[in-house]
Design a protein around this motif. Structure first.
Motif, PDB file in Angstrom:
ATOM      1  N   HIS A 266      10.814  26.883   4.631  1.00 37.99           N
ATOM      2  CA  HIS A 266      12.127  27.127   4.666  1.00 37.99           C
ATOM      3  C   HIS A 266      12.889  26.404   3.546  1.00 37.99           C
ATOM      4  O   HIS A 266      13.514  25.222   3.955  1.00 37.99           O
ATOM      5  CB  HIS A 266      12.682  26.654   5.943  1.00 37.99           C
ATOM      6  CG  HIS A 266      12.023  27.254   6.877  1.00 37.99           C
ATOM      7  ND1 HIS A 266      12.151  28.670   7.557  1.00 37.99           N
ATOM      8  CD2 HIS A 266      11.268  26.697   8.200  1.00 37.99           C
ATOM      9  CE1 HIS A 266      11.395  28.948   8.640  1.00 37.99           C
ATOM     10  NE2 HIS A 266      10.767  27.723   8.920  1.00 37.99           N
ATOM     11  N   GLY A 268      15.852  24.886   1.693  1.00 34.75           N
ATOM     12  CA  GLY A 268      17.127  24.644   1.885  1.00 34.75           C
ATOM     13  C   GLY A 268      17.809  25.450   0.974  1.00 34.75           C
ATOM     14  O   GLY A 268      17.739  25.031  -0.194  1.00 34.75           O
ATOM     15  N   MET A 282      28.647  28.843   9.648  1.00 35.86           N
ATOM     16  CA  MET A 282      27.101  29.312   9.577  1.00 35.86           C
ATOM     17  C   MET A 282      26.421  29.126  10.990  1.00 35.86           C
ATOM     18  O   MET A 282      26.632  28.106  11.379  1.00 35.86           O
ATOM     19  CB  MET A 282      26.205  28.891   8.386  1.00 35.86           C
ATOM     20  CG  MET A 282      24.842  29.504   8.377  1.00 35.86           C
ATOM     21  SD  MET A 282      24.057  29.006   6.775  1.00 35.86           S
ATOM     22  CE  MET A 282      23.629  27.574   6.805  1.00 35.86           C
ATOM     23  N   ALA A 283      25.934  30.057  11.602  1.00 36.27           N
ATOM     24  CA  ALA A 283      25.714  29.906  12.940  1.00 36.27           C
ATOM     25  C   ALA A 283      24.582  30.750  13.397  1.00 36.27           C
ATOM     26  O   ALA A 283      24.415  32.053  12.888  1.00 36.27           O
ATOM     27  CB  ALA A 283      26.883  30.346  14.047  1.00 36.27           C
ATOM     28  N   GLY A 284      23.466  30.186  13.939  1.00 36.99           N
ATOM     29  CA  GLY A 284      22.468  31.015  14.652  1.00 36.99           C
ATOM     30  C   GLY A 284      22.630  31.509  15.881  1.00 36.99           C
ATOM     31  O   GLY A 284      23.790  30.901  16.526  1.00 36.99           O
TER      32      GLY A 284
ATOM     33  N   HIS B 249      22.913  24.898  21.152  1.00 43.04           N
ATOM     34  CA  HIS B 249      24.291  25.277  20.942  1.00 43.04           C
ATOM     35  C   HIS B 249      25.107  23.955  20.263  1.00 43.04           C
ATOM     36  O   HIS B 249      26.046  23.938  20.637  1.00 43.04           O
ATOM     37  CB  HIS B 249      24.904  25.553  22.280  1.00 43.04           C
ATOM     38  CG  HIS B 249      24.412  26.694  23.053  1.00 43.04           C
ATOM     39  ND1 HIS B 249      24.312  28.047  22.467  1.00 43.04           N
ATOM     40  CD2 HIS B 249      23.580  26.953  23.985  1.00 43.04           C
ATOM     41  CE1 HIS B 249      23.914  28.895  23.146  1.00 43.04           C
ATOM     42  NE2 HIS B 249      23.079  28.145  24.208  1.00 43.04           N
ATOM     43  N   PRO B 269      19.393  21.347   2.918  1.00 42.60           N
ATOM     44  CA  PRO B 269      18.624  21.232   4.080  1.00 42.60           C
ATOM     45  C   PRO B 269      17.762  22.287   4.703  1.00 42.60           C
ATOM     46  O   PRO B 269      18.299  23.241   5.106  1.00 42.60           O
ATOM     47  CB  PRO B 269      19.705  20.710   5.080  1.00 42.60           C
ATOM     48  CG  PRO B 269      20.941  21.819   4.616  1.00 42.60           C
ATOM     49  CD  PRO B 269      20.865  21.959   3.341  1.00 42.60           C
ATOM     50  N   SER B 270      16.394  22.112   4.352  1.00 46.06           N
ATOM     51  CA  SER B 270      15.494  23.040   4.879  1.00 46.06           C
ATOM     52  C   SER B 270      15.795  23.291   6.476  1.00 46.06           C
ATOM     53  O   SER B 270      15.193  24.149   7.078  1.00 46.06           O
ATOM     54  CB  SER B 270      13.919  22.867   4.418  1.00 46.06           C
ATOM     55  OG  SER B 270      13.614  21.558   4.922  1.00 46.06           O
ATOM     56  N   TYR B 272      18.055  23.782   7.973  1.00 44.76           N
ATOM     57  CA  TYR B 272      19.195  24.762   8.352  1.00 44.76           C
ATOM     58  C   TYR B 272      18.784  25.718   9.420  1.00 44.76           C
ATOM     59  O   TYR B 272      19.342  26.357  10.329  1.00 44.76           O
ATOM     60  CB  TYR B 272      19.797  25.501   7.350  1.00 44.76           C
ATOM     61  CG  TYR B 272      18.809  26.624   6.816  1.00 44.76           C
ATOM     62  CD1 TYR B 272      17.665  26.711   5.936  1.00 44.76           C
ATOM     63  CD2 TYR B 272      19.458  27.885   7.420  1.00 44.76           C
ATOM     64  CE1 TYR B 272      17.199  27.985   5.754  1.00 44.76           C
ATOM     65  CE2 TYR B 272      18.838  29.105   6.983  1.00 44.76           C
ATOM     66  CZ  TYR B 272      17.711  29.076   6.269  1.00 44.76           C
ATOM     67  OH  TYR B 272      16.879  30.148   5.940  1.00 44.76           O
ATOM     68  N   VAL B 273      17.281  26.049   9.414  1.00 49.65           N
ATOM     69  CA  VAL B 273      16.716  27.258  10.063  1.00 49.65           C
ATOM     70  C   VAL B 273      16.896  26.596  11.909  1.00 49.65           C
ATOM     71  O   VAL B 273      16.804  27.561  12.615  1.00 49.65           O
ATOM     72  CB  VAL B 273      15.003  27.483   9.889  1.00 49.65           C
ATOM     73  CG1 VAL B 273      15.128  27.941   8.643  1.00 49.65           C
ATOM     74  CG2 VAL B 273      14.347  26.053  10.014  1.00 49.65           C
ATOM     75  N   LEU B 275      19.501  25.646  13.000  1.00 47.13           N
ATOM     76  CA  LEU B 275      20.699  26.428  13.625  1.00 47.13           C
ATOM     77  C   LEU B 275      20.234  27.778  14.368  1.00 47.13           C
ATOM     78  O   LEU B 275      20.932  28.051  15.129  1.00 47.13           O
ATOM     79  CB  LEU B 275      21.662  26.886  12.559  1.00 47.13           C
ATOM     80  CG  LEU B 275      22.174  25.583  11.453  1.00 47.13           C
ATOM     81  CD1 LEU B 275      22.973  26.079  10.381  1.00 47.13           C
ATOM     82  CD2 LEU B 275      23.146  24.675  12.320  1.00 47.13           C
ATOM     83  N   LEU B 276      19.399  28.294  13.878  1.00 48.65           N
ATOM     84  CA  LEU B 276      18.832  29.696  14.090  1.00 48.65           C
ATOM     85  C   LEU B 276      18.136  29.279  15.610  1.00 48.65           C
ATOM     86  O   LEU B 276      18.558  29.922  16.649  1.00 48.65           O
ATOM     87  CB  LEU B 276      17.954  30.479  13.361  1.00 48.65           C
ATOM     88  CG  LEU B 276      18.156  31.829  13.463  1.00 48.65           C
ATOM     89  CD1 LEU B 276      17.700  32.352  11.779  1.00 48.65           C
ATOM     90  CD2 LEU B 276      17.035  32.373  14.324  1.00 48.65           C
ATOM     91  N   ARG B 279      20.553  28.059  18.431  1.00 51.86           N
ATOM     92  CA  ARG B 279      21.824  28.823  18.323  1.00 51.86           C
ATOM     93  C   ARG B 279      23.026  27.865  17.975  1.00 51.86           C
ATOM     94  O   ARG B 279      23.918  27.850  18.775  1.00 51.86           O
ATOM     95  CB  ARG B 279      22.079  29.062  19.738  1.00 51.86           C
ATOM     96  CG  ARG B 279      21.141  30.422  20.234  1.00 51.86           C
ATOM     97  CD  ARG B 279      19.944  29.859  20.646  1.00 51.86           C
ATOM     98  NE  ARG B 279      19.422  30.528  21.774  1.00 51.86           N
ATOM     99  CZ  ARG B 279      17.992  30.506  22.449  1.00 51.86           C
ATOM    100  NH1 ARG B 279      17.276  29.792  21.479  1.00 51.86           N
ATOM    101  NH2 ARG B 279      17.580  31.211  23.380  1.00 51.86           N
ATOM    102  N   ALA B 280      22.853  27.147  17.036  1.00 46.49           N
ATOM    103  CA  ALA B 280      23.962  26.169  16.550  1.00 46.49           C
ATOM    104  C   ALA B 280      24.785  26.549  15.539  1.00 46.49           C
ATOM    105  O   ALA B 280      24.433  27.636  14.905  1.00 46.49           O
ATOM    106  CB  ALA B 280      23.181  24.694  16.241  1.00 46.49           C
ATOM    107  N   SER B 281      25.789  25.862  15.124  1.00 53.87           N
ATOM    108  CA  SER B 281      26.690  26.369  14.000  1.00 53.87           C
ATOM    109  C   SER B 281      27.169  25.187  13.287  1.00 53.87           C
ATOM    110  O   SER B 281      27.023  24.117  13.655  1.00 53.87           O
ATOM    111  CB  SER B 281      28.050  27.108  14.682  1.00 53.87           C
ATOM    112  OG  SER B 281      28.704  26.046  15.548  1.00 53.87           O
ATOM    113  N   MET B 282      27.385  25.437  12.134  1.00 52.97           N
ATOM    114  CA  MET B 282      27.739  24.340  10.980  1.00 52.97           C
ATOM    115  C   MET B 282      28.835  24.965  10.346  1.00 52.97           C
ATOM    116  O   MET B 282      28.810  26.036   9.845  1.00 52.97           O
ATOM    117  CB  MET B 282      26.454  24.148  10.051  1.00 52.97           C
ATOM    118  CG  MET B 282      26.600  23.175   9.050  1.00 52.97           C
ATOM    119  SD  MET B 282      24.963  22.460   8.372  1.00 52.97           S
ATOM    120  CE  MET B 282      24.432  23.922   7.237  1.00 52.97           C
TER     121      MET B 282
END
Lengths: 343, 343
Positions: A266, A268, A282-284, B249, B269-270, B272-273, B275-276, B279-282
């Motif tokens: 992955h 970044g 940006m949200a999952g 979350h 930032p690798s 970042y996945v 977040l998926l 189910r988090a957000s940035m």
């Protein structure tokens, strides 16, 4: 039931070894098993279609996820649609069409106490129901597009929306939902053939073939007002490029990382800093978090489908022995639309 | 006004060349200028404190931002607090304490038609007003912590909140705001001395010295229930490590990228996945987007300050000739709390 399904054999695709990257010959073995005797509360469902999606591939890895990994020796898990051929419960009648997680299996057991919300029963009364649509639109694929685009993307009329893997099962629906909201929609896909489908069949305003163009330059050209919403199925360099083109207060919905399911890497996105400059987010999300809202999603998808504003395309592999090519097609970029396996 | 300020000289720090990385000798020159004649609508403000923050450094780069870059030859822009020493407008009386963007300048002009919302006038009636608090708490620094923590982070009682640059001007307030919301707050800072201040003065539950520990292991130890809210001033490897420890979350507020203001590099930032998966957000944010809500922010900050639940610490550099060391201190990690320059 002499000669009925109970006297037949079942055929099932079983995980023999965890794939590294693409699924290799021998990772999944097609075996013949006995059909189980039904007990009370169960129905026997003959699989008509197996839905092939990226989730099915992730379940083969020994990684914790929202569902446990498929264990070696188990039938490969996948969403299915099928018809009830025998029943020992009140919930199902013979002839009912049901969607469930039947997996890579010619027959599966449905219990009347599970999947009643998400994997809904479709009454036998609805003869001629479009079984492909049940998985392509009115199952978790459509719901994923719906929740990602409408809850996180929240496109407004006149905004610019970009969707990656735009020819894929989820991306194609996500883009059509953004169109329905009045947005200008730009797809990203991996071939000219896919791009033609994205604009001509799915009605996107334009589509970028990321394999043959400079994606950053193409995004400047296709998105002169920058990108208000990005529905990301890709991750990797495509995510990074779109982040670099975000508009103020943009929303990025992280749906998948198809660039790295197989590689496991992955990289970044260094353009995450644009989230800061552009006050963007940006949200999952995960579709299964919204089980309680599947009726809402399906009602809207049905409304758009009936109004001719939503379509899908199927890519069917015939035979359970095509399980491996069907799974790999998702990651080799050879599929268009929703991929099915017909047992 | 014989002998008054109008007959005096002004001293100003002027940008001579755009710094690359840390500010070098000669990039900012201290010059003597004439004090301008006041025209109607203006007041002359004698600067008592110049606030030194990362934004001031970013304005020296030739990059579009939420305010235009400082041009070579112009006075370096910065938030200031000062006292009105002459006035030709109704809005200000001599003796009024005002906050404005006076810049690196011993005197500046305040007009009565600008900054009335954000850079508020403080009436002369409030004798003994804490002028440091005006910039450290009740200006954009406190508002940044407030909007980032409460709008994006939204900590709930019992949640785990992590704040990087926890000994800094913004991070120290952000963490105290999370404590006020009932969260467990873990700081990340760059020295044992800073960590001691973070826990002992700012009341964080614990603090990690990221320079002397394995940050990932420390996050596991300090955040056994993972991280619900992360207030990121750092970017780079610290952001990546905290993303790897996110809870379901989780919310990440991107406030700054202090790791790369100077280097100009933004490693992606690798994680970042996560977040998926989570189910988090940035989200990025900008304090100035919320000018209309500064009164709300200041009222809450004032309430907490008066209740003894909010404190700050000052790091004062004496003399405009200390402009360069004061600016660089932010990026060399030698400052604790809010950094000021006293002209």
């Amino acid at each position: 039931m002499p000669g009925g399904p109970m006297s037949q054999k079942n055929r099932q695709g079983v995980l023999r070894s965890r794939p590294k990257g693409l699924v290799a010959d021998g990772d999944i073995e097609l075996i013949e098993t006995e059909l189980p005797e039904l007990v009370g509360g169960e129905a026997l469902v003959k699989t008509t279609l197996v839905g092939i999606d990226a989730a099915a591939r992730t379940w083969l890895d020994d990684q914790p996820g929202y569902l446990p990994p498929v264990q070696v020796g188990e039938v490969v898990r996948a969403a299915t649609v099928g018809e009830v051929v025998a029943t020992r419960c009140d919930a199902y009648e013979v002839g009912d069409v049901v969607t469930t997680l039947g997996g890579f299996s010619a027959y599966s057991i449905s219990r009347d106490d599970v999947y009643t919300t998400v994997m809904g029963r479709v009454s036998a009364g609805t003869a001629g129901v479009d079984q492909e649509a049940l998985l392509a639109l009115f199952g978790s694929t459509g719901a994923t597009a719906y929740f990602g685009m409408y809850d996180i993307g929240r496109p407004k009329a006149g905004e610019t929306v970009v969707v990656s893997a735009a020819a894929g099962a989820t991306g194609s629906i996500a883009g059509q939902l953004a169109k329905a909201a009045g947005a200008r929609v730009v797809g990203i896909a991996g071939s000219d053939e896919k791009c033609a489908v994205v604009t001509d069949e799915f009605g996107f305003d334009s589509c970028i073939n990321y394999r043959t163009t400079d994606l950053r330059a193409a995004l400047r050209e296709h998105c002169p007002d920058r990108v208000d919403v990005y529905f990301d199925n890709a991750g990797g360099p495509i995510l990074d490029a779109v982040l670099g083109r975000l508009a103020m207060h943009a929303r990025v919905a992280l749906c998948g990382v198809i660039s790295s399911y197989v590689s496991g890497e992955h990289p970044g996105p260094s353009n995450y800093v644009k989230l800061l400059a552009m006050r963007a987010s940006m949200a999952g999300f995960n579709t299964l978090d919204n089980w309680g809202r599947f009726d809402e999603a399906n009602a809207e998808l049905r409304r758009l489908f009936d109004a001719g504003k939503l379509t899908f395309r199927s890519h069917v592999f015939d035979g359970l022995d095509q399980a491996i090519p069907a799974l790999n097609a998702l990651f080799e970029g050879t599929n268009i639309g929703k991929t099915f396996l017909r047992p």
